[in-house]
Design a protein around this motif. Structure first.
Motif, mmCIF file in Angstrom:
data_model
loop_
_atom_site.group_PDB
_atom_site.id
_atom_site.type_symbol
_atom_site.label_atom_id
_atom_site.label_comp_id
_atom_site.label_asym_id
_atom_site.label_seq_id
_atom_site.Cartn_x
_atom_site.Cartn_y
_atom_site.Cartn_z
ATOM 1 N N GLU A 268 58.352 46.659 29.560
ATOM 2 C CA GLU A 268 58.352 48.002 28.979
ATOM 3 C C GLU A 268 59.321 48.925 29.712
ATOM 4 O O GLU A 268 60.093 49.667 29.076
ATOM 5 N N VAL A 269 59.311 48.897 31.039
ATOM 6 C CA VAL A 269 60.192 49.799 31.782
ATOM 7 C C VAL A 269 61.640 49.327 31.738
ATOM 8 O O VAL A 269 62.564 50.152 31.824
ATOM 9 N N LEU A 270 61.857 48.024 31.624
ATOM 10 C CA LEU A 270 63.229 47.552 31.493
ATOM 11 C C LEU A 270 63.804 47.937 30.129
ATOM 12 O O LEU A 270 65.006 48.217 30.008
ATOM 13 N N ALA A 271 62.948 47.952 29.112
ATOM 14 C CA ALA A 271 63.407 48.360 27.787
ATOM 15 C C ALA A 271 63.664 49.862 27.714
ATOM 16 O O ALA A 271 64.497 50.324 26.926
ATOM 17 N N ASP A 272 62.948 50.623 28.534
ATOM 18 C CA ASP A 272 63.116 52.076 28.562
ATOM 19 C C ASP A 272 63.271 52.509 30.013
ATOM 20 O O ASP A 272 62.295 52.847 30.695
ATOM 21 N N PRO A 273 64.510 52.505 30.532
ATOM 22 C CA PRO A 273 64.730 52.813 31.951
ATOM 23 C C PRO A 273 64.177 54.156 32.401
ATOM 24 O O PRO A 273 63.973 54.372 33.589
ATOM 25 N N ALA A 274 63.907 55.052 31.451
ATOM 26 C CA ALA A 274 63.318 56.336 31.837
ATOM 27 C C ALA A 274 61.939 56.148 32.449
ATOM 28 O O ALA A 274 61.449 57.017 33.182
ATOM 29 N N LEU A 275 61.295 55.010 32.161
ATOM 30 C CA LEU A 275 59.974 54.731 32.704
ATOM 31 C C LEU A 275 60.026 54.084 34.085
ATOM 32 O O LEU A 275 58.993 53.944 34.737
ATOM 33 N N LEU A 276 61.219 53.659 34.521
ATOM 34 C CA LEU A 276 61.329 53.000 35.821
ATOM 35 C C LEU A 276 60.936 53.939 36.949
ATOM 36 O O LEU A 276 61.346 55.108 36.958
ATOM 37 N N PRO A 277 60.145 53.462 37.904
ATOM 38 C CA PRO A 277 59.895 54.277 39.096
ATOM 39 C C PRO A 277 61.199 54.668 39.780
ATOM 40 O O PRO A 277 62.209 53.962 39.698
ATOM 41 N N LEU A 278 61.185 55.775 40.477
ATOM 42 C CA LEU A 278 62.406 56.353 41.030
ATOM 43 C C LEU A 278 63.105 55.434 42.026
ATOM 44 O O LEU A 278 64.326 55.470 42.161
ATOM 45 N N GLU A 279 62.359 54.607 42.735
ATOM 46 C CA GLU A 279 62.966 53.753 43.767
ATOM 47 C C GLU A 279 64.053 52.848 43.200
ATOM 48 O O GLU A 279 65.061 52.558 43.874
ATOM 49 N N TYR A 280 63.836 52.370 41.980
ATOM 50 C CA TYR A 280 64.780 51.401 41.428
ATOM 51 C C TYR A 280 66.155 52.020 41.200
ATOM 52 O O TYR A 280 67.188 51.392 41.458
ATOM 53 N N ARG A 281 66.195 53.251 40.774
ATOM 54 C CA ARG A 281 67.487 53.920 40.578
ATOM 55 C C ARG A 281 68.150 54.193 41.921
ATOM 56 O O ARG A 281 69.371 54.071 42.059
ATOM 57 N N ILE A 282 67.362 54.573 42.898
ATOM 58 C CA ILE A 282 67.927 54.902 44.213
ATOM 59 C C ILE A 282 68.475 53.653 44.897
ATOM 60 O O ILE A 282 69.576 53.663 45.471
#
Length: 786
Positions: free
Chosen positions: A140-154
């Motif tokens: 679900e979060v991979l399909a919608d990156p807005a749902l990814l926890p902040l750590e993954y972007r950092i």
């Protein structure tokens, strides 16, 4: 017994999912493309962030648990899973290769198909569903990156998918007590083995002997090998920064818990009460996530370990359960002699055996691959291989043995119906040393020590042993070789990591010698024994009790007079009630005095050559020497004791003035004993900026009070009970809980820190359970559809 077909398929009547009339709430529907969910499930979140999962089958309920844990704690569980699988370097770089190799060294090397075949189908189905729930959220979060926890972007990474086979494979053997074994051997080499009793008196009492054939002079810290790798090297990502999430030695020394059950004849409710507050490290990710799982044949709520299926502390609709650490020595260090002509061979049972070698390829960020060689001997994983010294060391660990996966342990307990079912069907899946507490709706309560105990051919596990075969393990015993008690005559039972082996327990079946000082247990026993009608409020008060038995004993030993600064300290401490409350100035002074006394006592009684090995003093030893100084103090022990005491009092006074000001009326223990929660990777500046620390309050207690909030390197709280429960057995909606600092690790969530203030204040929250109670207070409903 559960009907297997109905268990696996469940009722498909969707009416089971529909909430009754209640408060207005936010509703959402999510359709998941991942396999593993058999029918729609509803997730009702209450005001405290607890998800109440309503499913049409029991496996689907565990699917829901996996989903909500990943919803609230994805980075926490993903990071731990990546570490356990030895897949850190692929995300973070070459500096992590040694850690990945070490993780893989302890992976299970046996037949995973057999491991699965030995577990009942219904338990395996729940574990598979839990994994599927985690993976559904990852998709679900991979399909919608807005749902990814902040750590993954950092950090520039993405979560990895889970499999049940990987969970069984990842055993993550711990250092256990083998560093204690090394210390004892090094003390023995100095002729000072008796000094080990200063650090950690053996409980039960035991006479240590150097194992026959062990060259203690050759033992060193190097023998710990990969067990000494330490924290993960996040300095390789951010220059001049360090970080890690490994438990510290302080945390390992203090980790414990309190639990008690009180039978109906001794409660104000006429029903059993079960209280439990597991003690773990505090300062990073919360170690418990609370969930409520319901389906036909299942109604279960409580705190679970994120990433492990099931509930560790909580209750079903039939019984409540809790746990504390029991003590079983489950690791031994073996010293092997290598063949000078071929370092891939080691001496064993009169001949030479060849190591089992495995060459592994470790993916590294950037597309490169690192090679590592893993070795195993008959006893276990080779942690150090030193051909130059013709020496290797091996860690034998219960955790790497067949049947010792903990994946299924809590599911088996959660699916049991009563005490008999637990004894017959559930406890055998639980390898970890645990005091299991139980209380049911029929008024019964009991305790069973559970866990796997190694059977040693020879020796007691207290020092390293030769690996030539004489000291090998020959098997394992399970919980049936351990003590229990059911409906105790006194009407209550408690455990707080003390030696609770029954009187007369066979000496050849002692599972460990590392039971803790009994201070917390003694206080619990004192209170429970004096309460003929124990209430829920009494249990809450006892969980937050700050009376310190060591402090009480120390106050009784204070000298009648002292030097000028010592006299000022004595004026504060005389008549103090020994309660380590946050608003107590005497408590702050006591903690400084305690540290000064310990430091000065060690300097006096430990020879210079052993001071690197004896760096702490057990409280019972310190108090005993203050009360009865012996020849270690010199020609005039009493005079030397008095000088030491006076100097410690004066130094503590000066430290308190420096830290808290000149006016002792304004001193507060809580001003020093601060509670701060930060992301485990907060030394990475971008993580620190995105995840504000949770701080601002101080606490009472220390490591010896029932409200166990122990000290780290400074005065800050570094551990204690982050999850607490007090359960009114049978009248479930009266039960209370706290989960600290909150259910979510996302700072954008209202449940990131909403447990902080209640925890500081000792203000328990409702543990909503009945359908009516949940429906009346639910604030959000999410429906998952396959």
């Amino acid at each position: 017994m559960l009907n297997r077909r109905s268990f696996l398929l469940g009722s498909v009547a969707t009416i089971a999912l529909a909430p009754t009339a209640g408060a207005a709430r936010i509703s959402a529907v999510r359709r998941l493309g991942a396999p593993g969910l058999g029918a729609p499930i509803a997730i009702l979140d209450d005001p405290y962030g607890v998800p109440h999962i309503r499913a049409a089958s029991i496996p689907d309920a565990f699917f829901g648990q996996g989903y909500v844990v990943a919803r609230d704690r994805l980075f926490q569980i993903d990071f731990a899973h990546r570490r356990e699988m030895g897949r850190m370097a692929e995300a973070f770089g070459a500096a992590f290769v040694p850690h990945d190799a070490a993780a893989r060294l302890f992976h299970y090397r046996g037949d995973i198909d057999k491991e699965l075949a030995d577990v009942p189908d219904e338990i395996v189905a729940c574990a598979r569903a839990y994994v599927a729930g985690i993976n559904a959220r990852i998709d679900e979060v991979l399909a919608d990156p807005a749902l990814l926890p902040l750590e993954y972007r950092i950090l520039g990474v993405i979560p990895i998918k889970w499999s049940l086979r990987d969970m069984i494979r990842a055993r993550e053997a711990s250092i256990g007590n083998v560093d204690d074994e090394i210390r004892r051997a090094r003390l023995a080499a100095l002729g000072l083995l008796d000094l080990d009793a200063v650090v950690a008196p053996l409980r039960p009492a035991w006479t240590m002997r150097v194992p026959e054939g062990l060259d203690v002079a050759a033992v060193s810290e190097a023998d710990l090998g990969v067990l000494n790798l330490g924290s993960l090297p996040f300095g390789s990502i951010v220059p001049d920064q360090q970080g890690g999430i490994a438990a510290t030695a302080i945390d390992r020394a203090n980790a414990g818990s309190n639990a008690w059950t009180v039978g109906p004849q001794r409660t104000a409710t006429g029903r059993p009460i079960l209280a439990n507050d597991p003690h773990l490290g505090i300062g990073g990710f919360g170690p418990r996530h609370v969930a409520h799982l319901t389906a036909p044949g299942l109604d279960l709520i409580g705190g679970g370990a994120p990433g492990l299926p099931g509930i560790m502390q909580g209750h079903t609709d039939r019984f409540a359960f809790g746990r504390t650490n029991f003590h079983i020595d489950q690791e031994d260090l073996f010293v092997l002699e290598l063949d000078p002509a071929d370092p891939e061979r080691y001496r064993h049972e009169g001949g030479w055996k060849r190591f089992e070698r495995t060459d592994v390829a470790i993916a590294v960020k950037g597309g490169t691959v690192a090679a590592a060689t893993l070795r195993h001997a008959v006893q276990g994983a080779v942690v150090s291989h030193d051909p130059a010294r013709h020496r290797a060391t091996v860690l034998a660990s219960i955790g790497t043995r067949p049947g010792a996966s903990g994946v299924f342990a809590m599911i088996a307990i959660n699916l049991a119906r009563d005490w008999e079912d637990l004894q017959k069907n559930a406890f055998r899946f639980h390898p970890s040393p645990t005091n299991f507490h139980y209380a049911d709706i029929d008024g019964n309560h009991g305790w069973q020590a559970i866990g796997y105990v190694p059977v040693r051919r020879k020796g007691d596990g207290l020092l390293p042993v030769p690996g030539d075969g004489r000291y090998d393990w020959t098997g394992m015993r399970d919980f049936r070789a351990l003590p229990s008690d059911y409906n105790p005559a006194r009407g209550w039972f408690a455990s707080a990591n003390q030696n609770n082996l029954p009187a007369g327990w066979p000496r050849d079946r002692i599972p460990a010698f590392s039971f803790r000082d009994p201070y917390r247990y003694d206080r619990v026993a004192e209170v429970l024994s004096a309460q003929p009608k124990h209430s829920l409020a009494d249990s809450v008060a006892l969980q937050h009790d700050t009376l310190s038995t060591p402090a009480k004993q120390l106050v009784a030993l204070l000298p009648a007079r002292g030097s000028p600064d010592a006299e000022r300290a004595l004026a504060v401490l005389r008549g103090w009630d020994a309660r380590l409350t946050a608003d107590s100035g005497a408590a702050a002074l006591h903690e400084m005095l305690w540290r000064e006394l310990g430091r000065r006592m060690l300097a006096l009684i430990v020879p210079e050559r052993a001071r690197g090995l004896v760096e702490g003093i057990a409280p019972s030893v310190l108090l005993g020497l203050l009360a009865t100084p012996d020849a270690r103090f010199g020609a005039d022990p009493v005079a030397a004791r008095d000088r030491l005491f006076d100097a410690a009092l004066a130094a503590a006074w000066k430290s308190a003035v420096e830290a808290l000001g000149a006016d002792p009326a304004k001193w507060r223990w809580g001003a020093l004993h601060q509670v701060r929660i930060a992301h485990p990777l907060a030394r990475i500046p971008a993580i620190a900026a995105a995840f504000p620390p949770i701080e601002g309050e101080g606490s009472g207690g220390d490591g010896y009070t029932v409200m166990a909030r122990w000290l780290g390197a400074g005065w800050r709280v570094s551990g204690g009970a982050s999850y607490l429960q007090v359960i009114d057995v049978g009248a479930w909606d009266n039960s209370l809980m706290l989960n600290f600092p909150g259910q979510s690790n996302d700072p954008r969530s209202p449940h990131y820190r909403d447990g902080y203030a209640p925890w500081i204040a000792g203000r328990m929250q409702p543990m909503l359970f009945s359908r009516a109670a949940v429906d009346a207070q639910a604030v959000r409903t999410t429906t998952l559809e396959p």
